[in-house]
Design an enzyme around this catalytic site. Structure first.
Site, PDB file in Angstrom:
ATOM      1  N   GLY A  70       3.631  14.311 -24.434  1.00  0.00           N
ATOM      2  CA  GLY A  70       2.241  13.945 -24.174  1.00  0.00           C
ATOM      3  C   GLY A  70       1.335  15.126 -24.422  1.00  0.00           C
ATOM      4  O   GLY A  70       1.794  16.274 -24.458  1.00  0.00           O
ATOM      5  N   CYS A  97       9.996  17.038 -24.242  1.00  0.00           N
ATOM      6  CA  CYS A  97       8.767  17.827 -24.386  1.00  0.00           C
ATOM      7  C   CYS A  97       7.948  17.801 -23.081  1.00  0.00           C
ATOM      8  O   CYS A  97       8.386  18.365 -22.091  1.00  0.00           O
ATOM      9  CB  CYS A  97       7.971  17.360 -25.591  1.00  0.00           C
ATOM     10  SG  CYS A  97       6.874  18.642 -26.202  1.00  0.00           S
ATOM     11  N   TYR A  98       6.805  17.116 -23.046  1.00  0.00           N
ATOM     12  CA  TYR A  98       6.074  17.019 -21.771  1.00  0.00           C
ATOM     13  C   TYR A  98       7.019  16.487 -20.699  1.00  0.00           C
ATOM     14  O   TYR A  98       6.969  16.916 -19.540  1.00  0.00           O
ATOM     15  CB  TYR A  98       4.872  16.067 -21.924  1.00  0.00           C
ATOM     16  CG  TYR A  98       4.001  15.956 -20.678  1.00  0.00           C
ATOM     17  CD1 TYR A  98       2.873  16.762 -20.529  1.00  0.00           C
ATOM     18  CD2 TYR A  98       4.310  15.061 -19.654  1.00  0.00           C
ATOM     19  CE1 TYR A  98       2.071  16.675 -19.400  1.00  0.00           C
ATOM     20  CE2 TYR A  98       3.514  14.966 -18.516  1.00  0.00           C
ATOM     21  CZ  TYR A  98       2.397  15.776 -18.387  1.00  0.00           C
ATOM     22  OH  TYR A  98       1.612  15.679 -17.278  1.00  0.00           O
ATOM     23  N   HIS A 191      11.702  17.121 -30.150  1.00  0.00           N
ATOM     24  CA  HIS A 191      11.564  15.665 -30.255  1.00  0.00           C
ATOM     25  C   HIS A 191      12.751  15.050 -31.013  1.00  0.00           C
ATOM     26  O   HIS A 191      12.809  15.156 -32.237  1.00  0.00           O
ATOM     27  CB  HIS A 191      10.260  15.316 -30.983  1.00  0.00           C
ATOM     28  CG  HIS A 191       9.049  15.579 -30.157  1.00  0.00           C
ATOM     29  ND1 HIS A 191       8.495  14.638 -29.339  1.00  0.00           N
ATOM     30  CD2 HIS A 191       8.303  16.700 -30.000  1.00  0.00           C
ATOM     31  CE1 HIS A 191       7.442  15.152 -28.718  1.00  0.00           C
ATOM     32  NE2 HIS A 191       7.312  16.409 -29.096  1.00  0.00           N
ATOM     33  N   GLU A 193      13.280  11.924 -31.435  1.00  0.00           N
ATOM     34  CA  GLU A 193      12.909  10.619 -31.995  1.00  0.00           C
ATOM     35  C   GLU A 193      12.346  10.692 -33.403  1.00  0.00           C
ATOM     36  O   GLU A 193      12.227   9.678 -34.075  1.00  0.00           O
ATOM     37  CB  GLU A 193      11.915   9.911 -31.056  1.00  0.00           C
ATOM     38  CG  GLU A 193      10.523  10.532 -30.951  1.00  0.00           C
ATOM     39  CD  GLU A 193      10.404  11.688 -29.952  1.00  0.00           C
ATOM     40  OE1 GLU A 193      11.430  12.340 -29.670  1.00  0.00           O
ATOM     41  OE2 GLU A 193       9.286  11.950 -29.469  1.00  0.00           O
ATOM     42  N   ASP A 250       4.826 -13.832 -38.933  1.00  0.00           N
ATOM     43  CA  ASP A 250       4.891 -13.871 -37.468  1.00  0.00           C
ATOM     44  C   ASP A 250       4.814 -15.294 -36.945  1.00  0.00           C
ATOM     45  O   ASP A 250       5.653 -15.729 -36.149  1.00  0.00           O
ATOM     46  CB  ASP A 250       3.752 -13.043 -36.857  1.00  0.00           C
ATOM     47  CG  ASP A 250       3.681 -11.663 -37.469  1.00  0.00           C
ATOM     48  OD1 ASP A 250       4.716 -11.204 -37.981  1.00  0.00           O
ATOM     49  OD2 ASP A 250       2.602 -11.057 -37.433  1.00  0.00           O
ATOM     50  N   LYS A 401       7.903  -5.541 -36.143  1.00  0.00           N
ATOM     51  CA  LYS A 401       7.842  -6.388 -37.350  1.00  0.00           C
ATOM     52  C   LYS A 401       9.205  -6.508 -38.048  1.00  0.00           C
ATOM     53  O   LYS A 401       9.578  -7.604 -38.473  1.00  0.00           O
ATOM     54  CB  LYS A 401       6.808  -5.824 -38.318  1.00  0.00           C
ATOM     55  CG  LYS A 401       6.498  -6.721 -39.492  1.00  0.00           C
ATOM     56  CD  LYS A 401       5.283  -7.575 -39.211  1.00  0.00           C
ATOM     57  CE  LYS A 401       4.848  -8.403 -40.397  1.00  0.00           C
ATOM     58  NZ  LYS A 401       3.627  -9.169 -40.073  1.00  0.00           N
TER      59      LYS A 401
END
Ligand SMILES: Nc1ncnc2c1ncn2[C@@H]1O[C@H](COP(=O)(O)OP(=O)(O)OP(=O)(O)O)[C@@H](O)[C@H]1O
Ligand SMILES: O=c1[nH]c(=O)c2[nH+]cn([C@@H]3O[C@H](COP(=O)(O)O)[C@@H](O)[C@H]3O)c2[nH]1
Ligand SMILES: NC(=O)CC[C@H](N)C(=O)O
Ligand SMILES: [Mg+2]
Length: 545
Positions: A70, A97-98, A191, A193, A250, A401
């Site tokens: 963050g 991280c944060y 990170h 991710e 969708d 998606k």
């Protein structure tokens, strides 16, 4: 949808109650949703909620919690903090991280501003332990001793929290990885991710699978079975559902799921708003009825829409007119269906409205940072609710998606439908710049058809995320058959993107553009020039208006 992202569905079995779930608490990092993506790619169900989530108000017990990065500093007044009850759940916690700094803050407030920011690539050295501390190495099990990671921070721990040990370091961060000896708490300053941390997915897998013991059973096959069961329970034996179905991915996938669940008690309605592409209403009706067995009614309201659009050239006004008229038509249709079913012993009232909301929309509306500034008013089905007293049913609201596409394939929806480029509700009205009328529509439809046909013929349709021809409201001079012409300009647009939030123009080769340009100028009356839009998003947007 309510402000907190909840819908009327929330009471009934949502995926987090059925699948082992790793909860991501979002502290506002631009990467937070990627943590959820990575876990789902590992077939582990994950949900993201704002960091302010009260643990007592959770509808499920997570198998583990990840605290995201963050932009704040934990020691600042007003910095966000996790509900301390998270530490009483007894589940593993990973701080990123944060999140690592938050973990440290909770265990002794020893975080401060560093002298040096660490941004970009860094080399991580993993420390190994033995004996009774061996279990703290589980986060890096199977990972080499030196790996490349991605960092983005300025704060650092002044000292280790009590009971924690370092498990990794970088040149600038002696506490780049920490773990508690007596609790399953881990913190990493980098990170995992992002793709710039090549071993990141393995680290997240170590946390979720080995440490949290989450089952890897999040598959679209399982989701379909559970979702059909859930829809049936929600709607009951007689309830009817109405849904706005455009033929886009969708709404088609959502409609197919409804049809599997409740058969002809689901009523799909396609509104021909007069600004659809060439033969679109007809093709969608054929495909959905014939190939998918969906009970689809086409309401031809083109005259009404085009009448209201007459003389209007402001983009926002066009969008509003179309959005509002959709609501009127939909309300009339819902009333008509309810009246027709009034004496039926099999079907009851229309109680539900199907919406094709996706997870990114939910994330956007519950984001800790708050919804982003309005660039354009996307015509929104949520608006359909006004005065309708219908409850929302949103079977795709937990999916990204690409998951919707996998689900569509799983439901037997033909490939060309599953991989269709998105087409906006306001349709050609926002691709014809300036006033929309029959003459302009004819030109835009024809040019778009040529462009898309050529893209398909060149085998490029799947490589491109979205493509269309737009009609500019200006005239240029040309020479055709030795005669001076003064005619309009077509702008081609084709972009590559994964999330439609940012996009790059597609690099066609010169021969392709030459072919498309020649065909459009020769075959479409009223056009004497073709240009290719080479603007990325940002600063452009994908649509022209
Ligand atoms: N012509 C239409 N008739 C009925 N409903 C429509 C129409 N156009 C749009 N909608 C509704 O608006 C929703 C949002 O449109 P949107 O374009 O975002 O989704 P989609 O058409 O289902 O899929 P895609 O993003 O692939 O185009 C649709 O899911 C559908 O419910
Ligand atoms: O259903 C929709 N109603 C709308 O009003 C609308 N406006 C933009 N879009 C689609 O959203 C994506 C991003 O588009 P922009 O970069 O132009 O904002 C692209 O995929 C656009 O086609 C819409 N879809
Ligand atoms: N990316 C982050 O989570 C940054 C955390 C914190 N604000 C720092 O600069 O250290
Ligand atoms: Mg669409």
């Amino acid at each position: 949808m309510a402000a907190n992202g909840e819908t009327t569905e929330d009471a009934v079995n949502v995926p987090a109650k059925t699948f082992d779930t790793v909860l991501v608490l979002d502290f506002g990092s631009q990467y937070s949703h990627l943590i959820t993506r990575r876990l789902r790619e590992l077939n582990i169900y994950s949900e993201m909620l704002p960091c302010t989530q009260k643990i007592s108000e959770l509808h499920f017990t997570p198998k583990g919690i990840i605290l995201s990065g963050g932009p704040y500093s934990v020691y600042e007044d007003g910095a966000p903090h996790v509900d301390p009850a998270a530490f009483d759940l007894g589940v593993p916690i990973l701080g990123i991280c944060y999140g690592l700094q938050e973990l440290a803050w909770h265990h002794g407030k020893n975080v401060l501003a560093g002298e040096k920011r660490e941004y970009g690539h860094a080399f991580l050295k993993i420390e190994r332990h033995s004996g009774k501390e061996e279990h703290i190495d589980r986060l890096f099990e199977g990972i080499e001793d030196d790996i490349e990671v991605w960092m983005s921070h300025g704060d650092k721990l002044s000292k280790l929290p009590d009971g924690f040990h370092p498990i990794a370091t970088t040149a600038n961060s002696p506490f780049a990885g920490i773990a508690s000896t007596d609790k399953p708490y881990f913190g990493i300053q980098f990170h995992p991710e992002v793709t710039h941390t090549p071993r990141g997915t393995q680290i997240l897998s170590n946390f979720a699978v080995n440490i949290c013991k989450a089952r890897q059973d999040w598959t679209m096959e399982k989701f379909v079975d559970k979702e059909i069961e859930r829809i049936r329970a929600l709607v009951g034996p007689k309830g009817q559902v109405i849904g706005a179905v455009s033929g886009g991915v969708d709404s088609t996938v959502a409609a197919k799921l409804m049809q599997e669940a409740i058969g002809d008690r689901f009523h799909a309605v396609l509104v021909d708003n007069g600004v659809l592409r060439l033969d679109e209403a007809k093709t969608v009706k054929e495909t959905l009825t014939k190939h998918l067995g969906i009970n689809l009614t086409v309401v031809d309201a083109s005259d009404l829409f085009l009448g209201k659009l007459k003389g209007v050239s402001d983009p926002e006004k066009k969008r509003k007119i179309i959005g509002n008229t959709f609501i009127e038509i939909f309300q009339d249709k819902a009333k008509a269906i309810a009246e027709a079913a009034a004496n039926s012993p099999k079907a009851g009232d229309i109680e539900w409205l199907l919406q094709g909301t996706l997870y990114p929309d939910v994330i956007e509306s519950i984001s800790f940072k708050g919804p982003s500034a309005t660039i354009k008013t996307h015509h929104n089905v949520g608006g359909l609710l006004e005065g309708m007293h219908l409850k929302l049913i949103e079977p795709l609201r937990e999916l990204f998606k690409d998951e919707v596409r996998a689900l569509g394939t799983n439901l037997g929806i033909p490939e060309h439908l599953v991989w269709r480029h998105p087409f906006p509700g306001p349709g050609l009205a926002i691709r014809i710049l300036g006033e929309v009328n029959e003459e302009q529509l004819k030109i835009a439809r024809h040019a778009d058809k040529i462009f898309i046909d050529e893209i398909v013929a060149a085998g490029l349709y799947r490589k491109i995320s979205q493509a269309f021809a737009a009609l500019l409201p200006v005239k240029a001079v040309g020479v055709m058959g030795d005669k001076r012409v003064h005619a309009q300009v077509i702008a081609l647009r084709a972009v590559e993107t994964t999330d439609f939030m940012t996009a790059d123009w597609f690099p066609f080769d010169g021969d392709f553009l030459k072919r498309v340009s020649r065909r459009i100028v020769n075959e479409v009356d009223g056009v004497c020039r073709v240009v290719y839009d080479v603007t990325s998003k940002p600063p452009g947007t994908i649509e022209m208006e």
